[in-house]
Every structure is written in C-alpha cells, then in structure tokens.
Write a protein that holds these residues in place. Sequence first.
Motif, PDB file in Angstrom:
ATOM      1  N   LEU A  21      -3.030   2.216  -4.333  1.00  0.00           N
ATOM      2  CA  LEU A  21      -4.401   2.890  -3.937  1.00  0.00           C
ATOM      3  C   LEU A  21      -4.544   2.183  -2.380  1.00  0.00           C
ATOM      4  O   LEU A  21      -5.286   3.020  -1.435  1.00  0.00           O
ATOM      5  N   THR A  22      -4.268   0.904  -2.261  1.00  0.00           N
ATOM      6  CA  THR A  22      -4.602   0.338  -0.974  1.00  0.00           C
ATOM      7  C   THR A  22      -3.751   0.994   0.110  1.00  0.00           C
ATOM      8  O   THR A  22      -4.240   1.509   1.196  1.00  0.00           O
ATOM      9  N   ARG A  23      -2.355   1.193  -0.363  1.00  0.00           N
ATOM     10  CA  ARG A  23      -1.629   1.827   0.757  1.00  0.00           C
ATOM     11  C   ARG A  23      -2.123   3.513   0.900  1.00  0.00           C
ATOM     12  O   ARG A  23      -2.198   3.737   2.143  1.00  0.00           O
ATOM     13  N   ASP A  45      -6.584   5.467  10.559  1.00  0.00           N
ATOM     14  CA  ASP A  45      -6.745   5.990  11.777  1.00  0.00           C
ATOM     15  C   ASP A  45      -8.331   6.312  12.212  1.00  0.00           C
ATOM     16  O   ASP A  45      -8.728   6.749  13.298  1.00  0.00           O
ATOM     17  N   GLN A  46      -9.194   6.018  11.082  1.00  0.00           N
ATOM     18  CA  GLN A  46     -10.499   6.257  11.376  1.00  0.00           C
ATOM     19  C   GLN A  46     -11.298   5.253  11.190  1.00  0.00           C
ATOM     20  O   GLN A  46     -12.579   5.100  10.961  1.00  0.00           O
ATOM     21  N   GLY A  47     -10.802   4.083  11.487  1.00  0.00           N
ATOM     22  CA  GLY A  47     -11.418   2.814  11.661  1.00  0.00           C
ATOM     23  C   GLY A  47     -11.608   1.894  10.315  1.00  0.00           C
ATOM     24  O   GLY A  47     -12.411   0.808  10.296  1.00  0.00           O
ATOM     25  N   ILE A  48     -10.789   2.481   9.174  1.00  0.00           N
ATOM     26  CA  ILE A  48     -11.024   1.699   7.822  1.00  0.00           C
ATOM     27  C   ILE A  48     -10.002   0.532   7.912  1.00  0.00           C
ATOM     28  O   ILE A  48      -8.539   1.095   7.850  1.00  0.00           O
ATOM     29  N   ARG A  49     -10.220  -0.463   7.659  1.00  0.00           N
ATOM     30  CA  ARG A  49      -9.221  -1.637   7.404  1.00  0.00           C
ATOM     31  C   ARG A  49      -8.872  -1.934   6.051  1.00  0.00           C
ATOM     32  O   ARG A  49     -10.014  -2.209   5.349  1.00  0.00           O
ATOM     33  N   ALA A  50      -7.831  -1.502   5.618  1.00  0.00           N
ATOM     34  CA  ALA A  50      -7.421  -1.915   4.103  1.00  0.00           C
ATOM     35  C   ALA A  50      -6.511  -2.875   4.094  1.00  0.00           C
ATOM     36  O   ALA A  50      -5.354  -3.046   4.472  1.00  0.00           O
ATOM     37  N   PHE A  51      -6.589  -3.770   2.996  1.00  0.00           N
ATOM     38  CA  PHE A  51      -5.903  -4.870   2.615  1.00  0.00           C
ATOM     39  C   PHE A  51      -5.641  -4.713   0.986  1.00  0.00           C
ATOM     40  O   PHE A  51      -6.601  -4.647   0.539  1.00  0.00           O
ATOM     41  N   SER A 106      -5.454  -7.958  -5.490  1.00  0.00           N
ATOM     42  CA  SER A 106      -4.237  -7.511  -6.206  1.00  0.00           C
ATOM     43  C   SER A 106      -3.599  -8.699  -7.154  1.00  0.00           C
ATOM     44  O   SER A 106      -4.655  -9.499  -7.424  1.00  0.00           O
ATOM     45  N   SER A 107      -2.421  -8.616  -7.363  1.00  0.00           N
ATOM     46  CA  SER A 107      -1.932  -9.543  -8.266  1.00  0.00           C
ATOM     47  C   SER A 107      -0.436  -9.302  -8.158  1.00  0.00           C
ATOM     48  O   SER A 107       0.082  -8.570  -7.905  1.00  0.00           O
ATOM     49  N   GLY A 108       0.405 -10.812  -8.250  1.00  0.00           N
ATOM     50  CA  GLY A 108       1.672 -10.447  -8.535  1.00  0.00           C
ATOM     51  C   GLY A 108       2.148  -9.486  -9.686  1.00  0.00           C
ATOM     52  O   GLY A 108       3.277  -8.982  -9.537  1.00  0.00           O
ATOM     53  N   ALA A 109       1.087  -9.370 -10.643  1.00  0.00           N
ATOM     54  CA  ALA A 109       1.497  -8.574 -11.770  1.00  0.00           C
ATOM     55  C   ALA A 109       1.689  -7.028 -11.399  1.00  0.00           C
ATOM     56  O   ALA A 109       2.109  -6.068 -12.066  1.00  0.00           O
ATOM     57  N   ALA A 110       1.358  -6.887 -10.090  1.00  0.00           N
ATOM     58  CA  ALA A 110       1.202  -5.445  -9.662  1.00  0.00           C
ATOM     59  C   ALA A 110       2.869  -5.021  -9.166  1.00  0.00           C
ATOM     60  O   ALA A 110       3.129  -4.001  -9.060  1.00  0.00           O
ATOM     61  N   HIS A 111       3.689  -6.018  -9.194  1.00  0.00           N
ATOM     62  CA  HIS A 111       4.959  -5.978  -8.770  1.00  0.00           C
ATOM     63  C   HIS A 111       5.969  -6.529  -9.748  1.00  0.00           C
ATOM     64  O   HIS A 111       6.998  -6.125  -9.676  1.00  0.00           O
ATOM     65  N   ARG A 112       5.706  -7.339 -10.680  1.00  0.00           N
ATOM     66  CA  ARG A 112       6.439  -8.166 -11.617  1.00  0.00           C
ATOM     67  C   ARG A 112       5.873  -7.964 -13.057  1.00  0.00           C
ATOM     68  O   ARG A 112       4.912  -8.744 -13.277  1.00  0.00           O
ATOM     69  N   PRO A 113       6.322  -7.448 -14.035  1.00  0.00           N
ATOM     70  CA  PRO A 113       5.847  -7.191 -15.259  1.00  0.00           C
ATOM     71  C   PRO A 113       5.801  -8.447 -15.904  1.00  0.00           C
ATOM     72  O   PRO A 113       6.655  -9.377 -15.707  1.00  0.00           O
ATOM     73  N   GLN A 114       4.689  -8.902 -16.865  1.00  0.00           N
ATOM     74  CA  GLN A 114       4.613  -9.843 -17.667  1.00  0.00           C
ATOM     75  C   GLN A 114       4.541  -9.537 -18.959  1.00  0.00           C
ATOM     76  O   GLN A 114       3.651  -8.492 -19.286  1.00  0.00           O
ATOM     77  N   ALA A 155      -9.484 -11.081  13.345  1.00  0.00           N
ATOM     78  CA  ALA A 155      -8.134 -11.886  13.498  1.00  0.00           C
ATOM     79  C   ALA A 155      -7.142 -11.226  12.483  1.00  0.00           C
ATOM     80  O   ALA A 155      -5.828 -11.693  12.745  1.00  0.00           O
ATOM     81  N   ALA A 156      -7.549 -10.682  11.460  1.00  0.00           N
ATOM     82  CA  ALA A 156      -6.422 -10.244  10.357  1.00  0.00           C
ATOM     83  C   ALA A 156      -5.860  -8.758  10.843  1.00  0.00           C
ATOM     84  O   ALA A 156      -5.196  -8.178  10.095  1.00  0.00           O
ATOM     85  N   ASP A 157      -6.471  -8.114  12.066  1.00  0.00           N
ATOM     86  CA  ASP A 157      -5.950  -6.701  12.490  1.00  0.00           C
ATOM     87  C   ASP A 157      -4.538  -6.440  12.214  1.00  0.00           C
ATOM     88  O   ASP A 157      -4.046  -5.409  12.036  1.00  0.00           O
ATOM     89  N   PRO A 158      -3.659  -7.653  12.477  1.00  0.00           N
ATOM     90  CA  PRO A 158      -2.120  -7.160  12.591  1.00  0.00           C
ATOM     91  C   PRO A 158      -1.686  -7.074  11.189  1.00  0.00           C
ATOM     92  O   PRO A 158      -0.436  -6.519  11.005  1.00  0.00           O
ATOM     93  N   LEU A 159      -2.347  -7.391  10.100  1.00  0.00           N
ATOM     94  CA  LEU A 159      -1.972  -7.187   8.959  1.00  0.00           C
ATOM     95  C   LEU A 159      -2.727  -5.863   8.070  1.00  0.00           C
ATOM     96  O   LEU A 159      -2.489  -5.813   6.902  1.00  0.00           O
ATOM     97  N   ILE A 160      -3.496  -4.861   8.721  1.00  0.00           N
ATOM     98  CA  ILE A 160      -4.037  -3.916   8.288  1.00  0.00           C
ATOM     99  C   ILE A 160      -2.936  -3.244   7.415  1.00  0.00           C
ATOM    100  O   ILE A 160      -2.161  -2.687   7.992  1.00  0.00           O
ATOM    101  N   GLY A 161      -3.502  -2.694   6.288  1.00  0.00           N
ATOM    102  CA  GLY A 161      -2.825  -1.744   5.488  1.00  0.00           C
ATOM    103  C   GLY A 161      -1.611  -2.664   4.687  1.00  0.00           C
ATOM    104  O   GLY A 161      -0.990  -1.842   3.997  1.00  0.00           O
ATOM    105  N   LYS A 162      -1.521  -3.704   4.783  1.00  0.00           N
ATOM    106  CA  LYS A 162      -0.449  -4.313   3.993  1.00  0.00           C
ATOM    107  C   LYS A 162      -1.014  -4.925   2.559  1.00  0.00           C
ATOM    108  O   LYS A 162      -2.096  -5.207   2.470  1.00  0.00           O
ATOM    109  N   GLU A 163      -0.089  -5.206   1.645  1.00  0.00           N
ATOM    110  CA  GLU A 163      -0.236  -5.839   0.488  1.00  0.00           C
ATOM    111  C   GLU A 163       0.412  -7.461   0.775  1.00  0.00           C
ATOM    112  O   GLU A 163       1.272  -7.472   1.016  1.00  0.00           O
ATOM    113  N   LEU A 164      -0.638  -8.296   0.665  1.00  0.00           N
ATOM    114  CA  LEU A 164      -0.519  -9.363   0.743  1.00  0.00           C
ATOM    115  C   LEU A 164      -0.144 -10.474  -0.082  1.00  0.00           C
ATOM    116  O   LEU A 164      -0.892 -10.273  -1.190  1.00  0.00           O
TER     117      LEU A 164
END
Length: 248
Positions: A158-160, A168-174, A134-142, A222-231
């Motif tokens: 699209l990530t979300r 819920d079918q085992g796909i880990r998206a970040f 992703s990019s900071g540009a996804a949330h702040r225009p330049q 190790a990253a499982d707690p962050l699944i589904g997030k935009e980081l």
Amino acid sequence: MTQSLTGQSALVTGGAGGIGLATCRALAALGARVTFTARSAASLDAAQTDLAGIAAGVLCDITDRAALAALAGRGFDILINNAATVNPIGRITDLTVEAFSASIETNLVAQFDAIRLCLPAMLARGRGTVVNVSSGAAHRPQEGWSAYCAGKAGLAMLTRSLHLEYGDQGIRAFGLAPGVVDTAMQGVIRASGINPVSQLPRSALASPDQPGQALAWLCTQAADPLIGKELDIRDPDLRAAAGLPPLA
C-alpha cells in the motif's frame, strides 16, 4: 534541508502508548500540532496526562469507519499509521477466519481507510506525508504470525501504491520497520512463546523513543531523498540521518 514541522498538523493512530506515544512527543518537539487516537478511555486518560500540552487525544477505534472519517475530516498534513495488533497468534489451523479477518481489518483495511480519508485535504494543499509503520514481518514470515505478516505485507505494498499514484502530487509516502521495541505488543509476543522473536529477552528490545524519533524525522524535508521507500530502522545510513545512535 529543514527539520522543522512548525505549522503542520499530524495524526498518529494508536498514539496512547509505545511507539505511538513516543512519536507524538517527537513530532511535537519538531513543532507539529499533534492529535492521536486511543481505543479505550483508560489509555486515553493516561496518555493525555503524559502528553499534556504536547498532543490532543481522541477516543477512536480506527476500525470504526464513521469515527475515523469524522476525525480525518479535520484535515491533517501528516498521517502516521501506527495502530496495529499482533493477534491472533497461532498456527493457521488454530485460527478462526473471524480472528484472521479482524487482524487484517486493523492492520491493513483501517490503514487504507485512514489514508483514503486524509488524502483529499493533503491533495488540496499540494502536500502531505503518510508514514506507515511497517515490520520485518512484512518480508519474513514468523511461525504463528500468519495474520500479522499478511497484514504488514499488504501495508508495505500500500505504501508503494500510494507513492506511485500520488507521489507526483506532493504526497510523501514512507514505510518504516521499527525493529523489536519494548512495547505492550512485545509483551504479548513474549507470552506466546511461539517463535524466535518471543524468546528475545526484554533487555534486547529498543526503546520506543528511537522509532518515534525516526518516524518524526521522516515527516521533515530532510527525508525527501527516501520518499516512496520501505525503510528499516536498523539501516546505518538511515539511523545517522535521523540522528539515532549506531547499533552495537
């Protein structure tokens, strides 16, 4: 939780340089079998030399849907959607619809296509990881980046959507915003001189190794707690978890 990727196969788009190249190294260091794409024969040859014995390169423009389908058909456990372009740079009235469309094709449509093509094999195994760069540009225009910002904003959604539909079918998206990194893209940005990002001195840019390490870490359990997030790589908790040094 384990941080090993032994036995897993990974596809890194745009892996011939910058963040993609660093990600290939980091994934291989964790035991993954890595394949990467390159758009030109010259960049492919250079990367193959750099990554000899670590990763295998394929000449593939990700907007070439037939070539991408043939590659994705190999079946991967991990997809790193890294390939992107910052062009065209310019204010809206300075751009053509063709140039804007080409940017969206690379930065969003091809990313969607790669996910769509890789999902069946992942779903058949009941597991898989997709990390969209992703990019900071996804949330702040330049200024001058309307095409890039729009494409990255779409990719964040699209990530979300991927997490909502297949988490819920085992796909880990970040999604991971890598910050300002010393890459060829940043060279193009500096040359444009159009917004504050272009004014950053090269000494202020991070090494590609840092986002490469973070992207590979997200592929581990190790990253499982962050699944589904935009980081964001600047988040101190994420940096600590991924083994990155604190920011100054």
